[in-house]
Write a protein that holds these residues in place. Structure first.
Motif, mmCIF file in Angstrom:
data_model
loop_
_atom_site.group_PDB
_atom_site.id
_atom_site.type_symbol
_atom_site.label_atom_id
_atom_site.label_comp_id
_atom_site.label_asym_id
_atom_site.label_seq_id
_atom_site.Cartn_x
_atom_site.Cartn_y
_atom_site.Cartn_z
ATOM 1 N N LEU A 1 -3.763 5.114 -0.098
ATOM 2 C CA LEU A 1 -4.243 5.776 1.114
ATOM 3 C C LEU A 1 -4.365 4.824 2.304
ATOM 4 O O LEU A 1 -4.682 5.262 3.412
ATOM 5 C CB LEU A 1 -5.603 6.427 0.843
ATOM 6 C CG LEU A 1 -5.617 7.505 -0.244
ATOM 7 C CD1 LEU A 1 -7.039 7.936 -0.543
ATOM 8 C CD2 LEU A 1 -4.774 8.699 0.174
ATOM 9 N N ILE A 2 -4.132 3.549 2.099
ATOM 10 C CA ILE A 2 -4.297 2.577 3.189
ATOM 11 C C ILE A 2 -3.396 2.904 4.379
ATOM 12 O O ILE A 2 -3.866 2.912 5.534
ATOM 13 C CB ILE A 2 -4.068 1.145 2.676
ATOM 14 C CG1 ILE A 2 -5.256 0.713 1.812
ATOM 15 C CG2 ILE A 2 -3.858 0.175 3.834
ATOM 16 C CD1 ILE A 2 -5.091 -0.651 1.177
ATOM 17 N N PRO A 3 -2.090 3.187 4.193
ATOM 18 C CA PRO A 3 -1.265 3.525 5.373
ATOM 19 C C PRO A 3 -1.780 4.748 6.122
ATOM 20 O O PRO A 3 -1.780 4.768 7.359
ATOM 21 C CB PRO A 3 0.123 3.775 4.777
ATOM 22 C CG PRO A 3 0.119 3.032 3.483
ATOM 23 C CD PRO A 3 -1.271 3.132 2.961
ATOM 24 N N ALA A 4 -2.223 5.775 5.386
ATOM 25 C CA ALA A 4 -2.758 6.970 6.040
ATOM 26 C C ALA A 4 -4.057 6.660 6.774
ATOM 27 O O ALA A 4 -4.314 7.203 7.864
ATOM 28 C CB ALA A 4 -2.977 8.076 5.004
ATOM 29 N N ALA A 5 -4.894 5.789 6.195
ATOM 30 C CA ALA A 5 -6.151 5.425 6.856
ATOM 31 C C ALA A 5 -5.888 4.659 8.144
ATOM 32 O O ALA A 5 -6.563 4.872 9.164
ATOM 33 C CB ALA A 5 -7.013 4.597 5.906
ATOM 34 N N VAL A 6 -4.913 3.771 8.123
ATOM 35 C CA VAL A 6 -4.555 3.032 9.337
ATOM 36 C C VAL A 6 -4.058 3.991 10.414
ATOM 37 O O VAL A 6 -4.441 3.898 11.596
ATOM 38 C CB VAL A 6 -3.487 1.968 9.010
ATOM 39 C CG1 VAL A 6 -2.955 1.324 10.292
ATOM 40 C CG2 VAL A 6 -4.065 0.894 8.087
#
Length: 402
Positions: free
Chosen positions: A358-363
């Motif tokens: 989920l890191i790319p979506a959170a960024v």
């Protein structure tokens, strides 16, 4: 005049307070700014999910909270907590023999221990552990996000994890929340250079779920990276963490093998009876062909969509270039979902602890919040509604394995 060599009386030196023994650094940890807001968001969404499950049970004229503690695998864990291993088997319609050795011991052991110190039923203890572990996991996810990207992205990361379609399984009597908590804190320990803690938590994760070895692989990979970068000149703790990490998973696998009479193959035979084996995607390909040819319940195309999105997110995670341990952990879980057999309806649950995806979506959500906050709120709110409603649907109304 007579003088004396005795010291003259003077002002007494102030007494020093007794020196207190310092606590371990992991205990002295100070919460970064913004953690409470992120945890409050997580708790609010998951509390709404629990309320939706209870309301759906009421509409379906079923016991209000039974599905939270007695769904599918939960019954096996509760039986192990009550009676130990080797007491429950299930004969499938095709004549297969499924035993409770397929379920790892940490969660039922904690359930049993909780009932010994608190006046709770096994089901209530199982729920207490699941909810507590979910909060601990969310905090660990926040700390990782905060360390790498700052407060805003860390909050978005926790919020996105809370609104996943299958996030309801973090708050039922399953092992996902416990496994996620151990994984998050082990990976955070790697980022902090606390290698013995990282290995010890990975050991515990290996006792929580069959997929627990993904944490051990991540710790070992991160340790190997340190060895490569420093040309072997690393602290003893790096070696210790790498050695400790796989012992939990290996220990349980060998114990099951000894119990079955086949030390190295017994555990895998037990899992094979449950339809869980590595088939390098053959089962997934058969599922996709059958789904395209004959269709199926809503849960199956949704499960396929979640797996495909997981693959896309893993590619984006690699482009984001986060720490190696996070990539390895998420990558192992993705590979297990793709190359492992078993019910496809359960595969989104296996991806649930893979929060680094989920890191790319959170960024991206953080960037949207800074330029168009209304759009970010709309996206987050819509995802929360879908998560709450879909969680109640899969927990109460669907008859496929969670």
């Amino acid at each position: 005049m007579i003088t004396s060599s005795a010291p003259r009386p003077g002002a007494a030196a102030p007494a020093r307070p007794p020196r207190r023994r310092a606590l371990p650094r992991i205990v002295r940890h100070r919460a970064p700014h913004g953690a409470l807001l992120a945890l409050a968001l997580f708790a609010a969404v998951r509390a709404a999910g629990i309320a939706a499950v209870i309301a759906t049970n009421a509409l379906a004229d079923r016991p209000l909270v039974r599905s939270l503690a007695h769904s599918w695998d939960s019954r096996w864990y509760l039986n192990i907590a009550a009676h130990g291993y080797g007491r429950l088997i299930w004969i499938t319609p095709t004549g297969g023999v499924q035993s409770d050795w397929a379920f790892f011991p940490l969660y039922p052991a904690l359930v049993r221990a909780t009932t010994l110190v608190l006046p709770l039923t096994l089901a209530a203890a199982a729920m207490l552990i699941a909810w507590t572990a979910a909060a601990v996991a969310a905090y660990g996810v926040y700390l990782i996000g905060h360390r790498l990207y700052g407060r805003a992205t860390a909050t978005a990361l926790v919020a996105l994890w809370a609104v996943l379609p299958h996030a309801v399984e973090l708050t039922i009597a399953y092992t996902e929340s416990l496994f996620a908590a151990l994984a998050a804190w082990s990976l955070y320990s790697v980022l902090r250079g606390r290698w013995v803690w990282a290995g010890s938590l990975a050991l515990a994760a290996g006792l929580a779920r069959p997929t627990g070895f993904a944490v051990a692989v991540a710790v070992i990979a991160a340790a190997a990276q340190q060895l490569w970068l420093r040309r072997g000149q690393v602290a003893p703790g790096v070696w210790a963490g790498a050695v400790i990490a796989p012992l939990g998973w290996l220990g349980y696998v060998l114990w099951v093998g000894r119990c079955t009479g086949d030390l190295t193959g017994g555990y895998f035979a037990v899992q094979g009876a449950w339809g869980s084996r590595v088939d390098f995607g053959a089962g997934a390909a058969r599922f996709v062909r059958a789904l395209l040819a004959h269709g199926g319940q809503v849960i199956y195309p949704v499960a396929l969509a979640i797996v495909l999105v997981g693959l896309l997110l893993f590619a984006l995670l690699c482009l984001e270039r986060p720490p190696w341990a996070l990539v390895v952990f998420a990558g192992v879980l993705v590979l297990l979902v793709i190359f492992g057999s078993g019910s496809f309806s359960s595969k989104p649950r296996f991806l649930l602890p893979a929060f680094p995806l989920l890191i790319p979506a959170a960024v991206a959500l953080t960037r949207t919040w800074r330029t168009r906050p209304a759009a970010a709120l709309l996206v987050g709110g819509a995802l929360a509604v879908v998560s709450v409603l879909y969680g109640a649907y899969v927990t109460v109304l669907v008859h496929s394995p969670l």
